[in-house]
Enzyme design. Structure first.
Site, PDB file in Angstrom:
ATOM      1  N   GLU A 175       0.840  -1.211   0.000  1.00 48.85           N
ATOM      2  CA  GLU A 175       0.000   0.000   0.000  1.00 48.85           C
ATOM      3  C   GLU A 175       0.874   1.260   0.000  1.00 48.85           C
ATOM      4  O   GLU A 175       0.746   2.132   0.852  1.00 48.85           O
ATOM      5  CB  GLU A 175      -0.977  -0.011   1.196  1.00 48.85           C
ATOM      6  CG  GLU A 175      -1.981  -1.149   1.085  1.00 48.85           C
ATOM      7  CD  GLU A 175      -3.197  -1.046   2.014  1.00 48.85           C
ATOM      8  OE1 GLU A 175      -3.225  -0.169   2.895  1.00 48.85           O
ATOM      9  OE2 GLU A 175      -4.118  -1.857   1.831  1.00 48.85           O
ATOM     10  N   GLU A 299      -4.934  -8.724  -0.368  1.00 49.89           N
ATOM     11  CA  GLU A 299      -5.707  -8.436   0.854  1.00 49.89           C
ATOM     12  C   GLU A 299      -7.154  -8.290   0.438  1.00 49.89           C
ATOM     13  O   GLU A 299      -7.468  -7.463  -0.429  1.00 49.89           O
ATOM     14  CB  GLU A 299      -5.227  -7.156   1.543  1.00 49.89           C
ATOM     15  CG  GLU A 299      -3.878  -7.309   2.212  1.00 49.89           C
ATOM     16  CD  GLU A 299      -3.487  -6.087   3.040  1.00 49.89           C
ATOM     17  OE1 GLU A 299      -4.371  -5.401   3.596  1.00 49.89           O
ATOM     18  OE2 GLU A 299      -2.263  -5.820   3.107  1.00 49.89           O
TER      19      GLU A 299
HETATM   20  O1  AHR Z   1      -5.042  -5.936   6.911  1.00 47.85           O
HETATM   21  C1  AHR Z   1      -5.001  -4.777   7.669  1.00 47.85           C
HETATM   22  C2  AHR Z   1      -4.385  -3.606   6.920  1.00 47.85           C
HETATM   23  O2  AHR Z   1      -5.194  -3.266   5.842  1.00 47.85           O
HETATM   24  C3  AHR Z   1      -3.040  -3.860   6.291  1.00 47.85           C
HETATM   25  O3  AHR Z   1      -1.987  -3.680   7.173  1.00 47.85           O
HETATM   26  C4  AHR Z   1      -2.991  -2.844   5.211  1.00 47.85           C
HETATM   27  O4  AHR Z   1      -2.205  -3.261   4.125  1.00 47.85           O
HETATM   28  C5  AHR Z   1      -4.445  -2.634   4.837  1.00 47.85           C
HETATM   29  O5  AHR Z   1      -4.772  -1.307   4.797  1.00 47.85           O
END
Ligand code: AHR
Length: 512
Positions: A175, A299
């Protein structure tokens, strides 16, 4: 009772379902690592070299293909040397992104690899671009992967690992448009190339470099990142093997309290991942029509308000039959689009967000999402075939549905009346998984199989008599799969009654 018809077209193969689509993610966040995985060798909780035995026993049968670590946002604040060598001498740091919690660094590279080996997962390590250096990441790869004589490889040996770890998947930041450095895509593309240049291949383990992709439907990030590479000279394309987007479907209500409208809202948002996937792949295809760069969503999942009584930065949430449907809808979408997506990693493994397991002291329970992983396992590595819903699509979901359609390029509206699913074949075994999302009404289901003869079939259901049902430490088996039931087969059609709010798996025997 409504009648739902779906068709499975065995003569229309889509492609091989990458096992990596059933991947996982574990971050140093809340109680995921401590005490979700690591309790230490001296703990009264049974452990294997410090790693919880109950967790290993629960996860090993799932054969999780890949585990992403150490973050998440944590990755861009992590310095790997903090997590090697004598445990007692490792520095105590702060977990900057997650509530400034103390980070003892007792779970580092060696412990992560040991855990991966215990559960049978391939490691995927995310490097630090936000606050690290190219040399730091280069050294981490050499430390892990070099089998010859070098100071770093010898240091790994001195720390107990004679053989290289052979880590193939390396994330170049996380991110980086947000917690990984708040960068513009063009700037990240420059940094990506710089870092990637120094990620060398050692012996039999070529690096599969994973670049930070977009958040949700940010098509602009995907375009600008890839276009920057193209402007440098498209030959740079060999540097990036995969581009990893993130999509959280969020919440509606809370983890365990929601109305039927909120039930529908969340499932509608979960279904939107289909448009995200298609959207990014379409942008990528314009610049990379040969699809040399693969798409990953590393994710995804539901993100509910934190459980009362737990710290806000711990992202601890319960997991109901609604979350099981979020997981099942998503995996079915991945299977149907297996030519377009290579890896998916739900967030996260234990105690954080949409987890497979919840642990507390010496107890470990399986969530409804865990059982989706279990039921969907036969799809891994199988041949996906075309799956079609034949029922009329009635519209449900109202404004949320329209929002999702517009924002996420959804081709079809989400409907409670529409059974979603996917199908695959492995030798002479057919696996069909389905989501009946209606919160109140069961349905009569007819599955028409075209292209081969089904001789026998059985079904397993994951459901409960209450749409809020979930497993607790007091009642750990409230939601779990039913015993297998024989399915009526007539004229190559399978007939079964499916309960409201259910995930269904049908396994059939095929003869041509
Ligand atoms: O999964 C929780 C958080 O969500 C992670 O650290 C981040 O990559 C995303 O914003």
């Amino acid at each position: 009772m409504s009648v739902q018809r779906v068709a499975v077209l065995l003569n229309e193969p889509i492609g091989t379902i990458s096992p990596y689509l059933h991947g996982e993610f574990a971050e140093h966040l809340g109680e995921c690592i401590y005490p979700g995985i690591w309790v230490g060798e001296d703990s009264p909780i049974p452990n294997i070299g410090g790693i919880r035995k109950d967790v290993v026993d629960a996860l090993r049968p799932l054969q999780i293909p890949v585990l992403r670590w150490p973050g998440g946002c944590f990755a861009d604040a992590y310095h790997w040397r903090d997590g090697i060598g004598t445990r007692e001498k490792r520095p105590l740091r702060l977990n900057y992104h997650w509530g400034m919690a103390p980070e003892p660094n007792h779970f580092g590279t060696h412990e992560f690899i040991a855990f991966c080996r215990l559960i049978g997962a391939e490691p995927y390590i995310v490097g630090n671009v936000g606050s690290g250096t190219p040399a730091e990441l280069r050294d981490w790869v050499e430390y892990c992967n070099f089998g010859g004589d070098s100071a770093l490889a010898n240091e790994r040996r001195a720390n107990g690992a004679k053989e290289p770890f052979r880590v193939r998947f390396w994330g170049v930041g996380n991110e980086n448009w947000g917690c990984g450095g708040n960068m513009h895509p063009e700037y990240y593309a420059e940094l990506f190339c710089r870092y990637r240049t120094f990620l060398f291949n050692y012996s039999d383990t070529p690096v599969h470099a994973i670049a930070c992709g977009a958040a949700g439907n940010d098509w602009d990030w995907t375009w600008k990142f890839l276009n920057s590479l193209r402007r440098k000279g498209w030959s740079r394309r060999h540097l990036v093997q995969s581009l990893a987007a993130h999509y959280y479907c969020g919440t509606a209500g809370t983890a365990t309290e929601y109305t039927t409208e909120q039930w529908t809202e969340l499932l509608c948002k979960a279904k939107a991942i289909e448009g995200i996937l298609i959207g990014h792949r379409t942008v990528m295809d314009e610049l990379d029509p040969e699809q040399k760069i693969s798409l990953i969503i590393d994710e995804w999942g539901a993100w509910h308000p934190v459980e009362p009584g737990k710290p806000g930065s711990g992202l601890y949430q319960q997991n109901t039959v609604r979350d099981a449907l979020v997981a099942a809808l998503t995996l079915d979408i991945f299977h149907r689009h297996c030519r377009q997506i290579f890896m998916g990693n739900i967030a996260q493994l234990i105690n954080v967000l949409q987890s497979l397991l919840l642990v507390q002291e010496d107890k470990c329970i399986k969530t409804p999402t865990y059982y989706v992983w279990q039921l969907y396992a036969p799809h891994k590595g199988a041949q996906a075939v075309r799956f079609e819903t034949l029922a009329d699509t009635l519209s449900d979901g109202g404004a949320v549905r329209d929002f999702c359609r517009q924002q996420y390029l959804q081709k079809e509206p989400f409907s409670l009346q529409r059974i979603e699913g996917s199908a695959s074949v492995n030798e002479n075994t057919l696996c069909v998984t389905l989501c009946h999302t209606h919160p109140e009404q069961p349905a009569e289901l007819e599955v028409q199989v075209l292209g081969a003869t089904v001789s026998q079939a059985e079904a397993v259901f994951l459901t409960a008599d209450d749409i809020h049902a979930h497993n607790t430490f007091e009642h750990p088996e409230r939601v779990k799969p039913s015993e297998p039931q024989t399915v009526r087969v007539e004229d190559n059609r399978l007939y079964l009654t499916v309960p409201a709010a259910s995930v269904i798996r049908i396994m059939g025997k095929l003869s041509s």
